[in-house]
Design a protein around this motif. Structure first.
Motif, PDB file in Angstrom:
ATOM      1  N   LEU A 182       0.820  -1.210   0.000  1.00 32.17           N
ATOM      2  CA  LEU A 182       0.000   0.000   0.000  1.00 32.17           C
ATOM      3  C   LEU A 182       0.857   1.264   0.000  1.00 32.17           C
ATOM      4  O   LEU A 182       1.964   1.279   0.522  1.00 32.17           O
ATOM      5  CB  LEU A 182      -0.903   0.023   1.233  1.00 32.17           C
ATOM      6  CG  LEU A 182      -1.911  -1.100   1.383  1.00 32.17           C
ATOM      7  CD1 LEU A 182      -2.618  -0.988   2.719  1.00 32.17           C
ATOM      8  CD2 LEU A 182      -2.907  -1.089   0.240  1.00 32.17           C
ATOM      9  N   ASN A 183       0.299   2.314  -0.554  1.00 32.32           N
ATOM     10  CA  ASN A 183       0.881   3.642  -0.452  1.00 32.32           C
ATOM     11  C   ASN A 183       1.043   3.949   1.042  1.00 32.32           C
ATOM     12  O   ASN A 183       0.190   3.576   1.848  1.00 32.32           O
ATOM     13  CB  ASN A 183      -0.099   4.623  -1.119  1.00 32.32           C
ATOM     14  CG  ASN A 183       0.286   6.059  -0.950  1.00 32.32           C
ATOM     15  OD1 ASN A 183       0.319   6.588   0.156  1.00 32.32           O
ATOM     16  ND2 ASN A 183       0.532   6.708  -2.068  1.00 32.32           N
ATOM     17  N   PRO A 184       2.118   4.609   1.447  1.00 31.63           N
ATOM     18  CA  PRO A 184       2.338   4.878   2.878  1.00 31.63           C
ATOM     19  C   PRO A 184       1.178   5.608   3.572  1.00 31.63           C
ATOM     20  O   PRO A 184       0.857   5.299   4.720  1.00 31.63           O
ATOM     21  CB  PRO A 184       3.604   5.734   2.895  1.00 31.63           C
ATOM     22  CG  PRO A 184       4.322   5.347   1.643  1.00 31.63           C
ATOM     23  CD  PRO A 184       3.250   5.046   0.638  1.00 31.63           C
ATOM     24  N   LEU A 185       0.534   6.545   2.881  1.00 33.21           N
ATOM     25  CA  LEU A 185      -0.619   7.229   3.481  1.00 33.21           C
ATOM     26  C   LEU A 185      -1.793   6.276   3.687  1.00 33.21           C
ATOM     27  O   LEU A 185      -2.472   6.324   4.712  1.00 33.21           O
ATOM     28  CB  LEU A 185      -1.076   8.396   2.594  1.00 33.21           C
ATOM     29  CG  LEU A 185      -0.208   9.628   2.571  1.00 33.21           C
ATOM     30  CD1 LEU A 185      -0.727  10.634   1.545  1.00 33.21           C
ATOM     31  CD2 LEU A 185      -0.163  10.263   3.951  1.00 33.21           C
ATOM     32  N   VAL A 186      -2.015   5.413   2.718  1.00 33.84           N
ATOM     33  CA  VAL A 186      -3.098   4.435   2.814  1.00 33.84           C
ATOM     34  C   VAL A 186      -2.801   3.448   3.936  1.00 33.84           C
ATOM     35  O   VAL A 186      -3.680   3.093   4.726  1.00 33.84           O
ATOM     36  CB  VAL A 186      -3.303   3.699   1.473  1.00 33.84           C
ATOM     37  CG1 VAL A 186      -4.344   2.602   1.599  1.00 33.84           C
ATOM     38  CG2 VAL A 186      -3.691   4.684   0.383  1.00 33.84           C
ATOM     39  N   ARG A 187      -1.548   3.008   4.031  1.00 36.81           N
ATOM     40  CA  ARG A 187      -1.151   2.069   5.091  1.00 36.81           C
ATOM     41  C   ARG A 187      -1.407   2.673   6.471  1.00 36.81           C
ATOM     42  O   ARG A 187      -1.980   2.026   7.351  1.00 36.81           O
ATOM     43  CB  ARG A 187       0.323   1.695   4.947  1.00 36.81           C
ATOM     44  CG  ARG A 187       0.782   0.684   5.976  1.00 36.81           C
ATOM     45  CD  ARG A 187       2.269   0.334   5.870  1.00 36.81           C
ATOM     46  NE  ARG A 187       2.728   0.170   4.513  1.00 36.81           N
ATOM     47  CZ  ARG A 187       3.626   0.953   3.916  1.00 36.81           C
ATOM     48  NH1 ARG A 187       4.187   1.946   4.563  1.00 36.81           N
ATOM     49  NH2 ARG A 187       3.999   0.729   2.675  1.00 36.81           N
ATOM     50  N   LYS A 188      -0.997   3.919   6.643  1.00 40.48           N
ATOM     51  CA  LYS A 188      -1.181   4.585   7.933  1.00 40.48           C
ATOM     52  C   LYS A 188      -2.663   4.699   8.280  1.00 40.48           C
ATOM     53  O   LYS A 188      -3.079   4.399   9.398  1.00 40.48           O
ATOM     54  CB  LYS A 188      -0.537   5.971   7.894  1.00 40.48           C
ATOM     55  CG  LYS A 188      -0.647   6.716   9.191  1.00 40.48           C
ATOM     56  CD  LYS A 188       0.024   8.069   9.118  1.00 40.48           C
ATOM     57  CE  LYS A 188      -0.165   8.806  10.434  1.00 40.48           C
ATOM     58  NZ  LYS A 188       0.324  10.162  10.383  1.00 40.48           N
ATOM     59  N   LYS A 189      -3.465   5.112   7.313  1.00 36.67           N
ATOM     60  CA  LYS A 189      -4.910   5.255   7.530  1.00 36.67           C
ATOM     61  C   LYS A 189      -5.543   3.896   7.807  1.00 36.67           C
ATOM     62  O   LYS A 189      -6.402   3.770   8.692  1.00 36.67           O
ATOM     63  CB  LYS A 189      -5.558   5.927   6.318  1.00 36.67           C
ATOM     64  CG  LYS A 189      -6.999   6.264   6.513  1.00 36.67           C
ATOM     65  CD  LYS A 189      -7.147   7.386   7.512  1.00 36.67           C
ATOM     66  CE  LYS A 189      -8.552   7.939   7.527  1.00 36.67           C
ATOM     67  NZ  LYS A 189      -8.704   9.011   8.497  1.00 36.67           N
ATOM     68  N   ALA A 190      -5.131   2.864   7.087  1.00 36.49           N
ATOM     69  CA  ALA A 190      -5.678   1.524   7.293  1.00 36.49           C
ATOM     70  C   ALA A 190      -5.382   1.026   8.710  1.00 36.49           C
ATOM     71  O   ALA A 190      -6.249   0.425   9.356  1.00 36.49           O
ATOM     72  CB  ALA A 190      -5.114   0.549   6.265  1.00 36.49           C
ATOM     73  N   LEU A 191      -4.191   1.279   9.189  1.00 43.72           N
ATOM     74  CA  LEU A 191      -3.853   0.867  10.558  1.00 43.72           C
ATOM     75  C   LEU A 191      -4.685   1.615  11.583  1.00 43.72           C
ATOM     76  O   LEU A 191      -5.133   1.015  12.573  1.00 43.72           O
ATOM     77  CB  LEU A 191      -2.360   1.073  10.816  1.00 43.72           C
ATOM     78  CG  LEU A 191      -1.443   0.075  10.125  1.00 43.72           C
ATOM     79  CD1 LEU A 191       0.007   0.523  10.222  1.00 43.72           C
ATOM     80  CD2 LEU A 191      -1.620  -1.318  10.700  1.00 43.72           C
TER      81      LEU A 191
END
Length: 58
Positions: free
Chosen positions: A15-24
């Motif tokens: 995932l894109n780093p922003l998407v990863r952070k939001k997903a977590l």
């Protein structure tokens, strides 16, 4: 990476780093407040985070 979701690292790595952070963030809330399992939470959170990201991009 939140240690709670360490088992799902491969699901999150692409995932894109922003998407990863939001997903977590979303997954953690689902586990803590909605009693989702970690697997259910990460699956739903990735979908929601990708939707959030695409909305940002327009």
């Amino acid at each position: 990476m939140d240690s709670m979701f360490e088992d799902f690292k491969t699901d999150l790595d692409s995932l894109n780093p922003l998407v990863r952070k939001k997903a977590l963030e979303i997954a953690k809330q689902l586990v803590l407040k909605k009693n989702y399992t970690e697997k259910e939470a990460i699956t739903k959170a990735i979908i929601k985070a990708e939707e959030w990201f695409y909305d940002l991009e327009g």
